[in-house]
Design a protein around this motif. Structure first.
Motif, PDB file in Angstrom:
ATOM      1  N   SER A  47      69.982 -43.182-107.320  1.00  0.00           N
ATOM      2  CA  SER A  47      70.329 -43.112-108.723  1.00  0.00           C
ATOM      3  C   SER A  47      69.107 -43.056-109.687  1.00  0.00           C
ATOM      4  O   SER A  47      69.328 -42.581-110.737  1.00  0.00           O
ATOM      5  CB  SER A  47      71.368 -44.067-109.069  1.00  0.00           C
ATOM      6  OG  SER A  47      70.525 -45.340-108.962  1.00  0.00           O
ATOM      7  N   GLU A  48      67.925 -43.320-109.015  1.00  0.00           N
ATOM      8  CA  GLU A  48      66.842 -43.206-109.964  1.00  0.00           C
ATOM      9  C   GLU A  48      66.167 -41.849-109.804  1.00  0.00           C
ATOM     10  O   GLU A  48      65.139 -41.601-110.435  1.00  0.00           O
ATOM     11  CB  GLU A  48      66.177 -44.302-109.639  1.00  0.00           C
ATOM     12  CG  GLU A  48      66.380 -45.674-110.100  1.00  0.00           C
ATOM     13  CD  GLU A  48      65.830 -46.702-109.586  1.00  0.00           C
ATOM     14  OE1 GLU A  48      65.892 -48.080-109.864  1.00  0.00           O
ATOM     15  OE2 GLU A  48      64.753 -46.626-108.581  1.00  0.00           O
ATOM     16  N   LEU A  49      66.689 -40.911-109.036  1.00  0.00           N
ATOM     17  CA  LEU A  49      65.667 -39.626-108.972  1.00  0.00           C
ATOM     18  C   LEU A  49      65.691 -38.829-110.175  1.00  0.00           C
ATOM     19  O   LEU A  49      64.995 -38.219-110.333  1.00  0.00           O
ATOM     20  CB  LEU A  49      66.569 -38.853-107.805  1.00  0.00           C
ATOM     21  CG  LEU A  49      66.544 -39.167-106.405  1.00  0.00           C
ATOM     22  CD1 LEU A  49      67.361 -38.553-105.425  1.00  0.00           C
ATOM     23  CD2 LEU A  49      64.901 -39.144-106.171  1.00  0.00           C
ATOM     24  N   ALA A  50      66.698 -38.843-110.964  1.00  0.00           N
ATOM     25  CA  ALA A  50      66.810 -38.136-112.415  1.00  0.00           C
ATOM     26  C   ALA A  50      65.563 -38.874-113.026  1.00  0.00           C
ATOM     27  O   ALA A  50      64.622 -37.899-113.798  1.00  0.00           O
ATOM     28  CB  ALA A  50      67.865 -38.142-112.991  1.00  0.00           C
ATOM     29  N   VAL A 103      53.075 -42.735-105.340  1.00  0.00           N
ATOM     30  CA  VAL A 103      54.296 -42.533-104.426  1.00  0.00           C
ATOM     31  C   VAL A 103      55.686 -43.321-105.367  1.00  0.00           C
ATOM     32  O   VAL A 103      55.457 -44.241-105.742  1.00  0.00           O
ATOM     33  CB  VAL A 103      54.308 -43.452-103.213  1.00  0.00           C
ATOM     34  CG1 VAL A 103      55.696 -43.564-102.383  1.00  0.00           C
ATOM     35  CG2 VAL A 103      53.038 -43.214-102.183  1.00  0.00           C
ATOM     36  N   PHE A 104      56.390 -42.356-105.536  1.00  0.00           N
ATOM     37  CA  PHE A 104      57.688 -43.005-106.398  1.00  0.00           C
ATOM     38  C   PHE A 104      58.738 -43.367-105.398  1.00  0.00           C
ATOM     39  O   PHE A 104      59.425 -42.513-104.863  1.00  0.00           O
ATOM     40  CB  PHE A 104      58.303 -41.696-107.055  1.00  0.00           C
ATOM     41  CG  PHE A 104      57.357 -41.050-108.196  1.00  0.00           C
ATOM     42  CD1 PHE A 104      57.507 -41.599-109.653  1.00  0.00           C
ATOM     43  CD2 PHE A 104      56.377 -40.327-107.826  1.00  0.00           C
ATOM     44  CE1 PHE A 104      56.746 -41.228-110.764  1.00  0.00           C
ATOM     45  CE2 PHE A 104      55.483 -39.803-108.841  1.00  0.00           C
ATOM     46  CZ  PHE A 104      55.561 -40.257-110.194  1.00  0.00           C
ATOM     47  N   PHE A 105      58.896 -44.891-105.518  1.00  0.00           N
ATOM     48  CA  PHE A 105      60.083 -45.406-104.913  1.00  0.00           C
ATOM     49  C   PHE A 105      61.319 -45.746-105.659  1.00  0.00           C
ATOM     50  O   PHE A 105      61.223 -45.429-107.031  1.00  0.00           O
ATOM     51  CB  PHE A 105      59.456 -46.935-104.597  1.00  0.00           C
ATOM     52  CG  PHE A 105      58.125 -46.797-103.515  1.00  0.00           C
ATOM     53  CD1 PHE A 105      58.455 -46.695-102.233  1.00  0.00           C
ATOM     54  CD2 PHE A 105      57.223 -47.088-104.073  1.00  0.00           C
ATOM     55  CE1 PHE A 105      57.409 -46.802-101.345  1.00  0.00           C
ATOM     56  CE2 PHE A 105      55.863 -47.063-103.132  1.00  0.00           C
ATOM     57  CZ  PHE A 105      56.421 -46.856-101.682  1.00  0.00           C
ATOM     58  N   GLY A 106      62.332 -45.961-105.101  1.00  0.00           N
ATOM     59  CA  GLY A 106      63.506 -46.374-105.984  1.00  0.00           C
ATOM     60  C   GLY A 106      64.721 -45.852-105.145  1.00  0.00           C
ATOM     61  O   GLY A 106      64.815 -45.627-103.848  1.00  0.00           O
ATOM     62  N   VAL A 107      66.017 -46.123-105.720  1.00  0.00           N
ATOM     63  CA  VAL A 107      67.166 -45.848-105.046  1.00  0.00           C
ATOM     64  C   VAL A 107      67.728 -44.432-105.555  1.00  0.00           C
ATOM     65  O   VAL A 107      67.133 -43.954-106.423  1.00  0.00           O
ATOM     66  CB  VAL A 107      68.183 -46.741-105.611  1.00  0.00           C
ATOM     67  CG1 VAL A 107      67.900 -48.087-104.845  1.00  0.00           C
ATOM     68  CG2 VAL A 107      68.320 -46.764-107.005  1.00  0.00           C
ATOM     69  N   ILE A 109      57.966 -38.539-103.201  1.00  0.00           N
ATOM     70  CA  ILE A 109      58.980 -39.154-103.660  1.00  0.00           C
ATOM     71  C   ILE A 109      59.673 -39.974-102.547  1.00  0.00           C
ATOM     72  O   ILE A 109      60.223 -39.276-101.408  1.00  0.00           O
ATOM     73  CB  ILE A 109      60.102 -37.993-104.307  1.00  0.00           C
ATOM     74  CG1 ILE A 109      59.473 -37.352-105.473  1.00  0.00           C
ATOM     75  CG2 ILE A 109      61.407 -38.724-104.489  1.00  0.00           C
ATOM     76  CD1 ILE A 109      60.182 -36.439-106.301  1.00  0.00           C
ATOM     77  N   ALA A 110      59.815 -41.146-102.247  1.00  0.00           N
ATOM     78  CA  ALA A 110      60.317 -41.868-101.425  1.00  0.00           C
ATOM     79  C   ALA A 110      61.655 -42.489-101.684  1.00  0.00           C
ATOM     80  O   ALA A 110      62.289 -43.047-101.020  1.00  0.00           O
ATOM     81  CB  ALA A 110      59.500 -42.978-101.139  1.00  0.00           C
ATOM     82  N   ALA A 111      61.935 -42.239-103.029  1.00  0.00           N
ATOM     83  CA  ALA A 111      63.366 -42.932-103.320  1.00  0.00           C
ATOM     84  C   ALA A 111      64.384 -42.466-102.479  1.00  0.00           C
ATOM     85  O   ALA A 111      64.646 -41.045-102.400  1.00  0.00           O
ATOM     86  CB  ALA A 111      63.622 -42.300-104.713  1.00  0.00           C
ATOM     87  N   GLY A 112      65.464 -43.101-102.006  1.00  0.00           N
ATOM     88  CA  GLY A 112      66.403 -42.720-101.106  1.00  0.00           C
ATOM     89  C   GLY A 112      66.189 -42.610 -99.690  1.00  0.00           C
ATOM     90  O   GLY A 112      67.054 -42.179 -98.986  1.00  0.00           O
TER      91      GLY A 112
END
Length: 361
Positions: free
Chosen positions: A231-234, A225-229, A250-253
């Motif tokens: 701006s980190e999607l790239a 599970v990829f967490f983040g904000v 993908i959990a970012a955002g």
């Protein structure tokens, strides 16, 4: 360094704390808040903090009131700082503690006019006005311990604590479960949390190496599970581009700060840089493997019994802030940490967690 000690009665007081740093910093003071609550029986504890990170402490039982301050927005000027200080002063604070001194904390303290004032100086005049001036940023102890030292200098003897902790709510827990369910994740699925970003690019372990690590544990039946904000999607796309497995989330955002804290607690293992999410995973009891490069693992490593910091070099103890270390260029880049080393640490953390679980039965 001021090593003076006092004997301060913290009970039945109105205590104001000013601490306007970042997400991870708010998690790192949770042991301080736990010890203060125990020592300050009958007191009202008020925390003045950066409004962007207020969810990090919203349900912390050791705080009675949070006063958010938009220090990067409409309230960033001197007039707004003075106005807030006057507003807090109307609560008649008995004790003010500044845990990170700046010119802003000095101005707010002057407007607040507490009965007693201690902590870190923000300007040169503070030492003449403070009852208990002290050096907090000593660069010789973990972030958690340097704040506990504040209480020790005020006369608190019992400094035992439960480690770094974050607290969620039933609503945040429900939102996290709904998010996982929407991605086809069941209660029995084992998740590996991954946070590829940080506040500083030089602190980031290469995204492709995160992808290779995620692939290894996906092959073991875990779901990355990829967490983040946003701006980190790239960076996340760089990580997933090298993966053979296509079963990842993908959990970012997709989650608020509080929902992220709830969702992080579902993970069986986590990999991060030196960042706020590192502290969150660790505070939720998740075995956390954290990669360090220019920042010093001696001061900021996760504390959990199954967590581990991996540093690209043996950074010496000293007063070097991470930005100064980066500017000097005199460090081994975090990219030098190998995927094999990280995977080995992850496997070891899972074994330790399983052994601890068995011993508790």
């Amino acid at each position: 360094m001021n090593d003076k000690y006092w004997h301060v009665d913290l009970k039945n007081k109105t205590i104001v704390l000013i601490y306007m740093l970042y997400f991870g910093d708010m998690v790192s003071i949770s042991p301080f808040l736990e010890v203060l609550r125990r020592a300050a029986e009958g007191s009202k504890i008020i925390l003045v903090m950066d409004s962007r990170f207020q969810e990090s402490v919203k349900y912390n039982p050791h705080i009675d009131e949070v006063i958010p301050f938009d220090r990067h927005g409409r309230e960033k000027g001197m007039a707004a700082t003075w106005k807030l200080g006057k507003k807090i002063g109307a609560l008649h604070p008995d004790i003010l503690l500044t845990l990170h001194g700046t010119a802003r904390t000095t101005l707010m303290a002057l407007a607040m006019h507490p009965k007693h004032w201690g902590g870190e100086e923000g300007t040169r005049i503070d030492s003449f006005l403070m009852d208990w001036p002290m050096t907090i940023e000593t660069y010789n102890s973990h972030a958690v311990d340097k704040y506990l030292k504040v209480l020790e200098r005020l006369g608190v003897k019992d400094l035992h604590h439960s480690g770094m902790r974050t607290f969620t709510s039933p609503l945040w827990d429900q939102k996290a479960e709904e998010f996982y369910a929407s991605k086809g994740i069941g209660r029995d699925d084992r998740l590996v949390g991954i946070s590829v970003g940080s506040s500083t690019a030089e602190k980031n372990w290469p995204a492709e190496k995160y992808g290779q690590t995620a692939d290894y544990f996906a092959d073991k039946g875990m779901i990355p599970v990829f967490f983040g904000v946003p701006s980190e999607l790239a960076l996340i796309r760089k990580a997933t581009a090298v993966m053979k497995s296509k079963r990842y989330i993908i959990a970012a955002g997709e989650l608020s700060m509080g929902e992220f804290m709830a969702a992080a607690g579902r993970c069986s293992l986590a990999f991060t840089n030196d960042s706020g999410p590192m502290y969150v995973f660790d505070s939720r009891g998740v075995p956390t493997i954290a990669m360090f490069g220019p920042s010093n693992a001696k001061f900021h490593h996760p504390l959990g019994p199954c967590s581990e910091a991996i540093s690209s070099w043996d950074m010496p103890m000293g007063p070097e802030h991470v930005n100064k270390t980066i500017a000097s260029g005199k460090y081994t880049p975090v990219s030098e940490i190998s995927v094999e080393e990280v995977i080995h640490a992850g496997e070891k953390a899972l074994r330790k967690a399983e052994n601890l679980k068995m011993r508790r039965k």
